[in-house]
Design a protein around this motif. Structure first.
Motif, PDB file in Angstrom:
ATOM      1  N   GLN A  24       0.824  -1.202   0.000  1.00 26.11           N
ATOM      2  CA  GLN A  24       0.000   0.000   0.000  1.00 26.11           C
ATOM      3  C   GLN A  24       0.863   1.258   0.000  1.00 26.11           C
ATOM      4  O   GLN A  24       0.549   2.226  -0.693  1.00 26.11           O
ATOM      5  N   LEU A  25       1.943   1.248   0.768  1.00 28.64           N
ATOM      6  CA  LEU A  25       2.824   2.409   0.823  1.00 28.64           C
ATOM      7  C   LEU A  25       3.490   2.649  -0.523  1.00 28.64           C
ATOM      8  O   LEU A  25       3.547   3.789  -1.011  1.00 28.64           O
ATOM      9  N   ALA A  81      -7.075  12.239  -5.432  1.00 26.21           N
ATOM     10  CA  ALA A  81      -6.523  12.658  -4.143  1.00 26.21           C
ATOM     11  C   ALA A  81      -7.030  11.763  -3.019  1.00 26.21           C
ATOM     12  O   ALA A  81      -6.261  11.369  -2.127  1.00 26.21           O
ATOM     13  N   PHE A  82      -8.314  11.429  -3.043  1.00 21.70           N
ATOM     14  CA  PHE A  82      -8.872  10.547  -2.026  1.00 21.70           C
ATOM     15  C   PHE A  82      -8.263   9.156  -2.110  1.00 21.70           C
ATOM     16  O   PHE A  82      -7.967   8.540  -1.079  1.00 21.70           O
ATOM     17  N   ALA A  83      -8.047   8.666  -3.317  1.00 26.95           N
ATOM     18  CA  ALA A  83      -7.457   7.333  -3.483  1.00 26.95           C
ATOM     19  C   ALA A  83      -6.031   7.286  -2.946  1.00 26.95           C
ATOM     20  O   ALA A  83      -5.652   6.342  -2.249  1.00 26.95           O
ATOM     21  N   VAL A  84      -5.246   8.319  -3.236  1.00 24.84           N
ATOM     22  CA  VAL A  84      -3.864   8.346  -2.749  1.00 24.84           C
ATOM     23  C   VAL A  84      -3.838   8.477  -1.224  1.00 24.84           C
ATOM     24  O   VAL A  84      -3.087   7.776  -0.540  1.00 24.84           O
ATOM     25  N   ALA A  85      -4.679   9.354  -0.675  1.00 24.45           N
ATOM     26  CA  ALA A  85      -4.732   9.503   0.782  1.00 24.45           C
ATOM     27  C   ALA A  85      -5.186   8.206   1.446  1.00 24.45           C
ATOM     28  O   ALA A  85      -4.665   7.826   2.505  1.00 24.45           O
ATOM     29  N   GLY A  96      -4.377   3.638   4.821  1.00 23.62           N
ATOM     30  CA  GLY A  96      -4.486   2.179   4.878  1.00 23.62           C
ATOM     31  C   GLY A  96      -3.157   1.519   5.178  1.00 23.62           C
ATOM     32  O   GLY A  96      -3.098   0.529   5.901  1.00 23.62           O
ATOM     33  N   SER A  97      -2.084   2.077   4.646  1.00 24.18           N
ATOM     34  CA  SER A  97      -0.759   1.540   4.913  1.00 24.18           C
ATOM     35  C   SER A  97      -0.412   1.656   6.399  1.00 24.18           C
ATOM     36  O   SER A  97       0.096   0.715   7.003  1.00 24.18           O
ATOM     37  N   ALA A 102      -1.822  -2.843  12.582  1.00 23.09           N
ATOM     38  CA  ALA A 102      -2.459  -4.139  12.824  1.00 23.09           C
ATOM     39  C   ALA A 102      -1.419  -5.260  12.803  1.00 23.09           C
ATOM     40  O   ALA A 102      -1.478  -6.184  13.620  1.00 23.09           O
ATOM     41  N   GLY A 103      -0.463  -5.176  11.900  1.00 21.88           N
ATOM     42  CA  GLY A 103       0.610  -6.171  11.864  1.00 21.88           C
ATOM     43  C   GLY A 103       1.467  -6.125  13.109  1.00 21.88           C
ATOM     44  O   GLY A 103       1.878  -7.169  13.638  1.00 21.88           O
TER      45      GLY A 103
END
Length: 91
Positions: free
Chosen positions: A20-21, A43-47, A52-53, A59-60
């Motif tokens: 994701q990063l 812009a929303f997709a990149v943010a 998410g990353s 979580a990991g």
């Protein structure tokens, strides 16, 4: 490995976070080309990739630490407070 809950699946969280990063950085560096009405969606997709990353990495980390329930997280917090000499919280 000790501390990973015995199953070692935390590597999948690390791989997902890294993917994701990398996708977020690649999209950011590529910039925007095309119709300007789609710019907010890009812009929303990149943010979302960056957020998410971070969430996937956290979580990991929790999974690798053996923290699987809220009660486990409460125990960690209380042991940190005890180590710092802070009085316990009132429930």
């Amino acid at each position: 490995m000790s501390g990973d809950g015995g199953d070692g699946h935390w590597w999948w969280w690390a791989i997902g976070s890294s993917a994701q990063l990398v996708a977020g950085v690649a999209s950011y560096r590529r910039g925007f080309g095309g119709d300007s009405c789609f710019m907010p969606f890009k812009a929303f997709a990149v943010a979302s990739l960056f957020v998410g990353s971070g969430a996937t990495a956290f979580a990991g980390f929790l999974h690798a630490s053996g923290i699987h329930k809220v009660e486990d997280l409460k125990k960690v917090g209380s042991s940190i407070r005890n180590g710092l000499g802070v009085p316990p919280r009132q429930s």
